[in-house]
Design a protein around this motif. Sequence first.
Motif, PDB file in Angstrom:
ATOM      1  N   GLN A  56       0.863  -1.174   0.000  1.00 54.92           N
ATOM      2  CA  GLN A  56       0.000   0.000   0.000  1.00 54.92           C
ATOM      3  C   GLN A  56       0.903   1.228   0.000  1.00 54.92           C
ATOM      4  O   GLN A  56       1.790   1.362   0.842  1.00 54.92           O
ATOM      5  CB  GLN A  56      -0.891   0.004   1.238  1.00 54.92           C
ATOM      6  CG  GLN A  56      -1.865   1.160   1.253  1.00 54.92           C
ATOM      7  CD  GLN A  56      -2.677   1.175   2.528  1.00 54.92           C
ATOM      8  OE1 GLN A  56      -2.166   1.524   3.587  1.00 54.92           O
ATOM      9  NE2 GLN A  56      -3.930   0.774   2.421  1.00 54.92           N
ATOM     10  N   THR A  87       0.828   5.376   0.029  1.00 56.34           N
ATOM     11  CA  THR A  87       0.081   6.622   0.176  1.00 56.34           C
ATOM     12  C   THR A  87       0.968   7.746  -0.338  1.00 56.34           C
ATOM     13  O   THR A  87       2.039   8.001   0.209  1.00 56.34           O
ATOM     14  CB  THR A  87      -0.301   6.888   1.645  1.00 56.34           C
ATOM     15  OG1 THR A  87      -1.049   5.777   2.136  1.00 56.34           O
ATOM     16  CG2 THR A  87      -1.131   8.154   1.769  1.00 56.34           C
ATOM     17  N   GLN A 112       1.454  11.258  -0.229  1.00 61.26           N
ATOM     18  CA  GLN A 112       0.963  12.304   0.654  1.00 61.26           C
ATOM     19  C   GLN A 112       1.036  13.684   0.005  1.00 61.26           C
ATOM     20  O   GLN A 112       0.016  14.339  -0.161  1.00 61.26           O
ATOM     21  CB  GLN A 112       1.716  12.270   1.982  1.00 61.26           C
ATOM     22  CG  GLN A 112       1.438  10.978   2.730  1.00 61.26           C
ATOM     23  CD  GLN A 112       2.316  10.782   3.943  1.00 61.26           C
ATOM     24  OE1 GLN A 112       3.490  11.136   3.954  1.00 61.26           O
ATOM     25  NE2 GLN A 112       1.753  10.186   4.976  1.00 61.26           N
ATOM     26  N   THR A 163      -2.195   9.521  -9.531  1.00 69.37           N
ATOM     27  CA  THR A 163      -2.936  10.420  -8.644  1.00 69.37           C
ATOM     28  C   THR A 163      -3.788  11.361  -9.482  1.00 69.37           C
ATOM     29  O   THR A 163      -3.631  11.457 -10.701  1.00 69.37           O
ATOM     30  CB  THR A 163      -1.991  11.279  -7.771  1.00 69.37           C
ATOM     31  OG1 THR A 163      -1.264  12.181  -8.619  1.00 69.37           O
ATOM     32  CG2 THR A 163      -1.044  10.426  -6.951  1.00 69.37           C
ATOM     33  N   ASP A 208      -2.696  12.944  -0.717  1.00 69.86           N
ATOM     34  CA  ASP A 208      -3.211  11.996   0.280  1.00 69.86           C
ATOM     35  C   ASP A 208      -4.038  10.892  -0.374  1.00 69.86           C
ATOM     36  O   ASP A 208      -5.156  10.600   0.056  1.00 69.86           O
ATOM     37  CB  ASP A 208      -4.029  12.707   1.373  1.00 69.86           C
ATOM     38  CG  ASP A 208      -3.150  13.166   2.520  1.00 69.86           C
ATOM     39  OD1 ASP A 208      -2.123  12.501   2.789  1.00 69.86           O
ATOM     40  OD2 ASP A 208      -3.472  14.195   3.137  1.00 69.86           O
ATOM     41  N   GLU A 209      -3.468  10.287  -1.399  1.00 72.85           N
ATOM     42  CA  GLU A 209      -4.145   9.206  -2.118  1.00 72.85           C
ATOM     43  C   GLU A 209      -3.444   7.882  -1.844  1.00 72.85           C
ATOM     44  O   GLU A 209      -2.218   7.795  -1.870  1.00 72.85           O
ATOM     45  CB  GLU A 209      -4.140   9.469  -3.624  1.00 72.85           C
ATOM     46  CG  GLU A 209      -5.073  10.580  -4.029  1.00 72.85           C
ATOM     47  CD  GLU A 209      -5.195  10.692  -5.534  1.00 72.85           C
ATOM     48  OE1 GLU A 209      -5.507   9.684  -6.207  1.00 72.85           O
ATOM     49  OE2 GLU A 209      -4.952  11.803  -6.046  1.00 72.85           O
ATOM     50  N   LYS A 210      -4.268   6.834  -1.598  1.00 69.31           N
ATOM     51  CA  LYS A 210      -3.742   5.491  -1.324  1.00 69.31           C
ATOM     52  C   LYS A 210      -3.924   4.606  -2.539  1.00 69.31           C
ATOM     53  O   LYS A 210      -4.982   4.608  -3.163  1.00 69.31           O
ATOM     54  CB  LYS A 210      -4.464   4.856  -0.134  1.00 69.31           C
ATOM     55  CG  LYS A 210      -4.096   5.460   1.175  1.00 69.31           C
ATOM     56  CD  LYS A 210      -4.750   4.739   2.331  1.00 69.31           C
ATOM     57  CE  LYS A 210      -4.368   5.456   3.621  1.00 69.31           C
ATOM     58  NZ  LYS A 210      -4.960   4.880   4.784  1.00 69.31           N
ATOM     59  N   GLU A 269      -3.059   0.454  -3.821  1.00 68.49           N
ATOM     60  CA  GLU A 269      -2.703  -0.882  -3.368  1.00 68.49           C
ATOM     61  C   GLU A 269      -2.231  -1.701  -4.561  1.00 68.49           C
ATOM     62  O   GLU A 269      -2.960  -1.864  -5.540  1.00 68.49           O
ATOM     63  CB  GLU A 269      -3.914  -1.544  -2.706  1.00 68.49           C
ATOM     64  CG  GLU A 269      -3.504  -2.628  -1.751  1.00 68.49           C
ATOM     65  CD  GLU A 269      -4.632  -2.989  -0.811  1.00 68.49           C
ATOM     66  OE1 GLU A 269      -5.341  -3.961  -1.119  1.00 68.49           O
ATOM     67  OE2 GLU A 269      -4.784  -2.310   0.218  1.00 68.49           O
ATOM     68  N   LEU A 304       5.899  10.121   1.022  1.00 70.68           N
ATOM     69  CA  LEU A 304       5.121   8.900   0.850  1.00 70.68           C
ATOM     70  C   LEU A 304       5.088   8.098   2.133  1.00 70.68           C
ATOM     71  O   LEU A 304       5.983   8.225   2.971  1.00 70.68           O
ATOM     72  CB  LEU A 304       5.775   7.984  -0.212  1.00 70.68           C
ATOM     73  CG  LEU A 304       6.165   8.563  -1.549  1.00 70.68           C
ATOM     74  CD1 LEU A 304       7.146   7.640  -2.243  1.00 70.68           C
ATOM     75  CD2 LEU A 304       4.934   8.754  -2.392  1.00 70.68           C
ATOM     76  N   GLU A 305       4.107   7.220   2.241  1.00 69.84           N
ATOM     77  CA  GLU A 305       4.034   6.234   3.316  1.00 69.84           C
ATOM     78  C   GLU A 305       3.768   4.893   2.634  1.00 69.84           C
ATOM     79  O   GLU A 305       2.860   4.781   1.809  1.00 69.84           O
ATOM     80  CB  GLU A 305       2.904   6.576   4.277  1.00 69.84           C
ATOM     81  CG  GLU A 305       2.780   5.654   5.450  1.00 69.84           C
ATOM     82  CD  GLU A 305       3.856   5.866   6.507  1.00 69.84           C
ATOM     83  OE1 GLU A 305       4.170   4.884   7.202  1.00 69.84           O
ATOM     84  OE2 GLU A 305       4.385   6.977   6.649  1.00 69.84           O
TER      85      GLU A 305
END
Length: 168
Positions: free
Chosen positions: A4, A6, A8, A37, A49-51, A53, A119-120
């Motif tokens: 996943q 994210t 940011q 995005t 702030d979009e995730k 997967e 990013l995360e």
Amino acid sequence: MTLQVTVQKATNLPNVDRFGKSDPFCVLLLQGHKEKTKVIDDNLDPVWDEKFEFQVAGGLSPAEVLKIEVYDHELVGRNRVLGTLDLQLREVVQKGRMSVNTSLRSASGELVPQAKLQLELVYTAPPSTGGGGGGGGGGGGGGPTFEGSALVCGARISNSRFFSASCS
């Protein structure tokens, strides 16, 4: 098994528009899969702030790279590269999670230290139990089998009659 990501935000992106500011968006590429995005209009410090997967069949190798390209969206003509990032996934594979706030590179490969991407990442690794196709220990193909207590992938396994693991 999933990764996943994210997306940011970005900060201090270069302005390549003649009128107004760049309209940035990101493209993420991993194992032949592509995600994108939304476009943020007229902004050099976009917050997405979009995730996303990514399904990763067979898991991720520590040597894998997530490629991220940040573009300026153009209504007419070709989108222009604002920056790129080739992110080594070693840390997220080993630790399961990773926070990134790093500089981008220009289209020619030069570091653009002021332009940053945040990013995360969270990686759900393959289960360490189970035996491949056997669904819990009897299917084989999952690696060595231990009886009793053992140190496997850095964790002590005990009180288990049979345990099979595949450690990368």
